[in-house]
Scaffold this active site. Structure first.
Site, PDB file in Angstrom:
ATOM      1  N   ASP A  66       0.880  -1.170   0.000  1.00 32.42           N
ATOM      2  CA  ASP A  66       0.000   0.000   0.000  1.00 32.42           C
ATOM      3  C   ASP A  66       0.919   1.222   0.000  1.00 32.42           C
ATOM      4  OD1 ASP A  66      -1.439   2.212   0.750  1.00 32.42           O
ATOM      5  OD2 ASP A  66      -2.504   1.247   2.397  1.00 32.42           O
ATOM      6  N   GLN A  82       1.022   6.418   1.254  1.00 30.15           N
ATOM      7  CA  GLN A  82       1.799   7.439   1.962  1.00 30.15           C
ATOM      8  C   GLN A  82       3.253   7.486   1.506  1.00 30.15           C
ATOM      9  OE1 GLN A  82       0.573   9.682   3.910  1.00 30.15           O
ATOM     10  NE2 GLN A  82      -1.482   8.840   4.080  1.00 30.15           N
ATOM     11  N   LYS A  95      -3.034  12.118  -2.991  1.00 32.12           N
ATOM     12  CA  LYS A  95      -1.941  12.262  -2.008  1.00 32.12           C
ATOM     13  C   LYS A  95      -0.618  12.575  -2.699  1.00 32.12           C
ATOM     14  CE  LYS A  95      -4.178   9.020   1.169  1.00 32.12           C
ATOM     15  NZ  LYS A  95      -4.693   9.729   2.332  1.00 32.12           N
ATOM     16  N   CYS A 120      -8.037   6.149  10.608  1.00 33.77           N
ATOM     17  CA  CYS A 120      -8.428   4.883   9.962  1.00 33.77           C
ATOM     18  C   CYS A 120      -7.437   3.773  10.290  1.00 33.77           C
ATOM     19  CB  CYS A 120      -8.578   5.031   8.445  1.00 33.77           C
ATOM     20  SG  CYS A 120      -9.889   6.144   7.989  1.00 33.77           S
TER      21      CYS A 120
HETATM   22  N1  PMP Z   1      -3.704   3.448   2.855  1.00 33.01           N
HETATM   23  C1  PMP Z   1      -3.059   4.421   3.515  1.00 33.01           C
HETATM   24  C2  PMP Z   1      -1.744   4.111   4.179  1.00 33.01           C
HETATM   25  C3  PMP Z   1      -3.620   5.705   3.581  1.00 33.01           C
HETATM   26  O1  PMP Z   1      -2.994   6.660   4.246  1.00 33.01           O
HETATM   27  C4  PMP Z   1      -4.856   5.938   2.941  1.00 33.01           C
HETATM   28  C5  PMP Z   1      -5.513   7.302   3.006  1.00 33.01           C
HETATM   29  N2  PMP Z   1      -5.480   7.913   4.246  1.00 33.01           N
HETATM   30  C6  PMP Z   1      -5.463   4.898   2.254  1.00 33.01           C
HETATM   31  C7  PMP Z   1      -4.854   3.660   2.240  1.00 33.01           C
HETATM   32  C8  PMP Z   1      -6.761   5.086   1.536  1.00 33.01           C
HETATM   33  O2  PMP Z   1      -6.586   5.978   0.479  1.00 33.01           O
HETATM   34  P1  PMP Z   1      -7.846   6.507  -0.344  1.00 33.01           P
HETATM   35  O3  PMP Z   1      -8.820   7.007   0.675  1.00 33.01           O
HETATM   36  O4  PMP Z   1      -7.288   7.604  -1.191  1.00 33.01           O
HETATM   37  O5  PMP Z   1      -8.381   5.375  -1.115  1.00 33.01           O
END
Ligand code: PMP
Length: 427
Positions: free
Chosen positions: A218, A221, A244, A382
């Site tokens: 993932d 970040q 991001k 989250c």
């Molecule tokens: N993984 C990580 C590590 C994140 O920081 C985020 C967004 N905060 C996501 C997944 C999800 O990204 P998105 O909401 O743009 O789909």
């Protein structure tokens, strides 16, 4: 060259000039940074939630909607050809940005969340069976937990979780022990959104591949804070979100090795993902279109391409060095605030500063900071399992990007002192 943390070095990545890093010039590229909020200059430190957009991206979106808008791929008219070429050029930019072997390995999706759901639903459904295991870590974002949880519940499979040490680093010995004959996939974040920890992804991938297990990273970040090279990493899947990376919302990327994507079934059915359809059956389109059902976010992809051009002009390796220096400056300043505790002190970190203040709720802290125009985030980010691991319901989080400077950090620290004073004042 690549480090254990998956940070590609200068030689294989950037096209920027050798001029000194000029943060003030970068700031000037972002129109929103010159606005005021509640009568104060905006101090934007919520970059892990979403980044601001440079004029180059905003202009490209305007240009597309002003003079290039059309639906893509099947059009026979001029504008459709222009829009198709721009959309596919954006895919090629992503391919070069990630160092993928070919553009067919780049699937446009809505964002990281959709990319992971795609892999869980397509690769996962096909390969995970009752009794199998999927390995995650405690520091995963809910987007990299829930899709696997749903899959495991459906299949009677199990999630196995890599623990995290007090400093916010993954415990690799525990990870190694979790890898077993029932492990079907490892899904780990490249960089933690709540701690800033840069995980040793090369080592993580090497250990998994030693047992023939594929790895999804993932990268939500990571991509805005360091050069990433999926080929050198040898990861099987890599996901990130455009918003991001100074690009638009609603667009993101799933990179997958062609052989894996080829063997997977479509995630969604609809237009563009088929070659032919009858009521009896459908023949699916080639990669990557097999995974892009329906009219995609054409403008978003083109805007993402402009964002990639932008960061490559700046040089992500130089931005990373700047952010690292600023992280060091901010860490020293925050540690000097009485009653403040940083959560996450990994040796390898991006510019994420999660903290708690004795006796104060992070939401209250965030609200008082906002009165001074300082935008941070407060909450569980989250990552509820991670908050539980550290015994806190929430943290306040300041997160840096390539346009932040020392004045931003100073304003943050001043606002924190004010919050302590205001919130501790007896009522
Ligand atoms: N993984 C990580 C590590 C994140 O920081 C985020 C967004 N905060 C996501 C997944 C999800 O990204 P998105 O909401 O743009 O789909």
């Amino acid at each position: 060259m690549e480090t254990d943390w998956g940070i590609a070095t200068k030689e294989n990545n950037m096209v920027h000039s050798a001029a000194a890093y000029d943060v003030e010039r970068n700031r000037a590229d972002f129109p929103v940074l010159s606005r005021k909020v509640r009568g104060k200059p905006l101090v934007y430190l919520d970059n892990a939630a979403t980044t601001q957009k440079p004029k180059a991206v905003i202009d490209r979106l305007t240009e597309y909607y002003t003079s290039e808008n059309a639906n893509i791929h099947r059009g026979v008219h001029y504008l459709s050809e222009v829009a198709t070429a721009a959309y596919e050029e954006a895919r090629a930019k992503v391919q070069r940005f990630l160092h993928a072997v070919k553009p067919q390995e780049i699937v446009f999706v809505r964002g990281t969340t959709e990319a992971i759901n795609l892999v869980a639903n397509s690769y996962g459904r096909l390969n995970v069976e009752e009794g199998d295991e999927v390995i995650l870590s405690v520091m995963e974002h809910h987007s990299n937990i829930v899709p696997w949880q749903i899959l495991c519940q459906e299949k009677g499979a199990q999630l196995r979780v890599v623990p995290v040490a007090d400093d916010g680093e993954l415990i690799l010995e525990a990870y190694e022990k979790l890898l077993g004959p029932r492990t079907k996939l490892v899904a780990i974040t490249h960089v933690s959104n709540a701690l800033g920890t840069i995980n040793p992804v090369r080592e993580i991938i090497g250990l998994a591949h030693g047992k023939g297990i594929p790895v999804l990273l993932d990268g939500a970040q990571a991509v805005a804070h360091m050069p990433v090279d999926v080929l050198a990493l040898d990861c099987d899947f890599y996901s990130f979100s455009g918003h991001k990376l100074f690009g638009p919302t609603g667009i993101g990327v799933l990179y997958g090795k062609a052989a894996l994507l080829d063997a997977m079934l479509p995630y969604q059915g609809g237009g563009d993902m088929i070659r032919s359809v009858s009521f009896e059956k459908a023949a699916y389109n080639d990669l990557p279109f097999k995974f892009e059902a329906g009219t995609p976010n054409i403008a978003g992809a083109i805007g993402l391409g402009a964002a990639i051009d932008y960061v490559q002009r700046i040089g992500l390796d130089r931005a990373a060095a700047h952010e690292h220096e600023l992280l060091h400056y901010a860490t020293t300043k925050l540690c000097a605030v009485q009653g403040l505790q940083l959560v996450g002190s990994a040796r390898q970190k991006t510019g994420i500063l999660s903290f708690v203040l004795d006796g104060l709720h992070p939401h209250d802290v965030g609200t008082v900071l906002d009165m001074d125009g300082v935008a941070i985030r407060a909450g569980h980010h989250c990552t509820m399992p991670l908050m539980e691991r550290f015994g806190v319901p929430a943290t306040a989080r300041a997160s840096l990007a390539l346009y932040n400077n020392r004045e931003d950090v100073d304003a943050l620290v001043r606002a924190i002192h004010k919050a302590i004073e205001v919130l501790r004042r007896p009522t």
